[in-house]
Design a protein around this motif. Structure first.
Motif, short mmCIF file in Angstrom:
data_model
loop_
_atom_site.label_atom_id
_atom_site.label_comp_id
_atom_site.label_asym_id
_atom_site.label_seq_id
_atom_site.Cartn_x
_atom_site.Cartn_y
_atom_site.Cartn_z
N ASP A 84 -38.93 17.53 17.83
CA ASP A 84 -40.03 18.17 18.56
C ASP A 84 -39.66 18.49 20.01
O ASP A 84 -40.43 19.19 20.69
CB ASP A 84 -41.27 17.27 18.54
N PHE A 85 -38.53 18.01 20.47
CA PHE A 85 -38.10 18.22 21.86
C PHE A 85 -36.96 19.24 21.98
O PHE A 85 -36.52 19.55 23.08
CB PHE A 85 -37.70 16.89 22.49
N ARG A 86 -36.51 19.76 20.84
CA ARG A 86 -35.35 20.67 20.83
C ARG A 86 -35.54 21.86 21.76
O ARG A 86 -34.67 22.17 22.59
CB ARG A 86 -35.06 21.14 19.41
N ALA A 98 -37.62 22.38 24.29
CA ALA A 98 -37.71 22.00 25.71
C ALA A 98 -36.33 21.68 26.27
O ALA A 98 -36.00 22.08 27.39
CB ALA A 98 -38.65 20.81 25.87
N ILE A 99 -35.52 20.96 25.50
CA ILE A 99 -34.17 20.62 25.95
C ILE A 99 -33.31 21.87 26.06
O ILE A 99 -32.63 22.08 27.08
CB ILE A 99 -33.53 19.58 25.00
N LEU A 101 -36.11 13.41 17.44
CA LEU A 101 -36.04 14.30 18.60
C LEU A 101 -36.39 15.76 18.31
O LEU A 101 -36.48 16.56 19.23
CB LEU A 101 -34.63 14.23 19.19
N VAL A 154 -34.82 16.44 29.92
CA VAL A 154 -36.18 16.27 29.42
C VAL A 154 -36.43 14.78 29.16
O VAL A 154 -35.63 14.13 28.48
CB VAL A 154 -36.40 17.08 28.13
N THR A 155 -37.53 14.26 29.67
CA THR A 155 -37.89 12.87 29.42
C THR A 155 -38.59 12.77 28.07
O THR A 155 -39.58 13.45 27.82
CB THR A 155 -38.81 12.33 30.54
N ILE A 156 -38.03 11.93 27.20
CA ILE A 156 -38.52 11.74 25.84
C ILE A 156 -39.35 10.46 25.80
O ILE A 156 -38.87 9.40 26.22
CB ILE A 156 -37.33 11.60 24.85
#
Length: 159
Positions: A110-112, A114-115, A108, A26-28
């Motif tokens: 908010d990306f958990r 998606a990852i 990070l 996933v691109t952060i």
């Protein structure tokens, strides 16, 4: 009778401007990324090494050397899928992944999901079997000083 195997993986990459920050495929959004021959996805690298370790097949550098131009800029999920395929060839399946990314910033959380979703899809396992945690280094050492990012992973296999 089932055989269980456990592998541990760790990776680190320097933080550099002008590259995308990719974690678990996933691109952060970030003003910096990680330096490496491939896309430098420190999390995918740690999980790949954990699978390879559980299989006693060495490490990611043995399978995808940074001296090989084929892997320049490569999506690290290719490496992860390769390790999962090697496990399947040997009669093993990934039971679960427990991983930690150590990075001072950006935040990070908010990306958990998606990852986790991207990793679960890549490995062909249920989302409930993939754990991704985020930590800072409390401003100590290279990670805490904003010079690098680390990832750790433990993977269990059953065969």
């Amino acid at each position: 009778m089932s055989e269980y195997r456990t592998g541990q993986g760790w990776d680190v990459h320097r933080i550099v401007p002008g590259r995308p920050l990719i974690l678990g495929g996933v691109t952060i959004p970030s003003e910096f990324g990680l330096e490496g021959h491939s896309d430098a996805d420190v999390l995918a690298h740690a999980i790949t090494d954990a699978i390879l370790g559980a299989l006693a097949l060495g490490d990611i550098g043995m399978h995808f050397p940074d001296t090989d131009p084929r892997w320049k800029g490569c999506d690290s999920l290719v490496f992860l899928k390769h390790a999962q395929s090697l496990a399947a060839e040997k009669g093993f399946a990934v039971v679960n992944v427990d991983s930690t990314v150590i990075l001072e910033r950006p935040k990070l959380k908010d990306f958990r999901e998606a990852i986790r979703t991207r990793l679960a899809e890549t490995l062909g396992i249920d989302l409930s079997r993939v754990s991704v945690k985020f930590k800072t280094a409390e401003k100590t050492g290279p990670v805490g000083e904003g010079r690098s990012a680390e990832a750790q992973a433990v993977v269990s296999l059953i065969g």
